[in-house]
Write a protein that holds these residues in place. Sequence first.
Motif, short mmCIF file in Angstrom:
data_model
loop_
_atom_site.label_atom_id
_atom_site.label_comp_id
_atom_site.label_asym_id
_atom_site.label_seq_id
_atom_site.Cartn_x
_atom_site.Cartn_y
_atom_site.Cartn_z
N ARG A 1 82.82 34.55 45.17
CA ARG A 1 84.16 34.91 45.62
C ARG A 1 85.25 34.29 44.74
O ARG A 1 85.09 33.18 44.24
CB ARG A 1 84.41 34.43 47.05
CG ARG A 1 83.42 34.90 48.10
CD ARG A 1 83.66 34.14 49.39
NE ARG A 1 83.53 32.70 49.18
CZ ARG A 1 84.03 31.77 49.99
NH1 ARG A 1 84.67 32.14 51.09
NH2 ARG A 1 83.85 30.49 49.73
N GLN B 1 89.89 33.30 48.24
CA GLN B 1 89.42 34.06 49.39
C GLN B 1 88.52 33.18 50.26
O GLN B 1 87.54 32.62 49.79
CB GLN B 1 88.66 35.30 48.93
CG GLN B 1 89.53 36.34 48.25
CD GLN B 1 88.76 37.61 47.90
OE1 GLN B 1 87.57 37.72 48.17
NE2 GLN B 1 89.44 38.57 47.29
N ASP C 1 87.97 34.25 53.89
CA ASP C 1 87.85 34.97 55.15
C ASP C 1 86.40 34.95 55.61
O ASP C 1 85.54 35.61 55.01
CB ASP C 1 88.34 36.41 54.97
CG ASP C 1 88.31 37.21 56.26
OD1 ASP C 1 87.83 36.68 57.28
OD2 ASP C 1 88.76 38.36 56.26
N ARG D 1 84.67 38.40 56.48
CA ARG D 1 84.54 39.44 55.46
C ARG D 1 83.11 39.52 54.93
O ARG D 1 82.47 38.50 54.69
CB ARG D 1 85.48 39.16 54.29
CG ARG D 1 85.38 40.18 53.16
CD ARG D 1 86.49 40.00 52.15
NE ARG D 1 86.36 40.92 51.04
CZ ARG D 1 87.26 41.04 50.06
NH1 ARG D 1 88.35 40.29 50.09
NH2 ARG D 1 87.06 41.90 49.09
N TYR E 1 81.05 40.54 51.79
CA TYR E 1 81.19 40.77 50.36
C TYR E 1 79.97 41.52 49.84
O TYR E 1 78.89 41.49 50.45
CB TYR E 1 81.32 39.44 49.61
CG TYR E 1 82.54 38.65 49.99
CD1 TYR E 1 83.72 38.77 49.28
CD2 TYR E 1 82.50 37.76 51.06
CE1 TYR E 1 84.84 38.03 49.61
CE2 TYR E 1 83.61 37.01 51.40
CZ TYR E 1 84.78 37.15 50.68
OH TYR E 1 85.89 36.42 51.03
#
Length: 228
Positions: A190, A194, A196, A199, A201
């Motif tokens: 990442r 970032q 989160d 999320r 990926y």
Amino acid sequence: MEFSVHPVAHIRTDFPDKFGIPRQSGRVSALRAKIVFLPEYRDPDALREIEGFSHLWLLFDFSLAHREGWSPTVRPPRLGGNRRVGVFASRSPFRPNPIGLSSVELLGIEHTEKDGDCLLVGGADLVDGTPILDIKPYLPSTDAHPDARAGYAEKEDGHRLCVICPDEVLSLLSEDLREAALGCLSEDPRPSYQNDETRVYSMRFSEYDIHFTVSGEELRVVGINRIL
């Protein structure tokens, strides 16, 4: 005085795009790649005695970073994208001349009818198809500096995530790719800005899409799909 530089080879790796590539070469030693020379440089004499060296320097073209003009400062990802440093104090691909330098382990020479003699290397941090501009032997007596300082990059050099991948998910990945894939995931693909935790990926690796989430220092693989 201007002069032209032309590729001598291209490298074949398991990274179809930039996301997921280790931030430096050698961080994931299980990675495997092949250097295929252009026809005019496939003379076996050009590789004479190269197998006596354990590591090589690759000079390459940041072919995905070509742009008009240049900026004297850049935002290194390892600083969260919030702090600017001088372009010559960084390894950013966005440079006046988009040339990169990478050290790799030489694993051997593969003799092929189609492409001539190819170099098999380990630990490369390059996108598939990257043009190689030159290859030089790595000399431990002069190229390694044990007391060197790493500036703002020093703090992150040893950082790794704990990767959790259930056996039933890992089994979806080709066995010869597993160690390298897990190593790349532990590097935290990442962007550093970032965080989160909800999320999901997706990282392309070879012919697979690897889906994962990150919570704190733990990366969990939630799925692996083969790309048809």
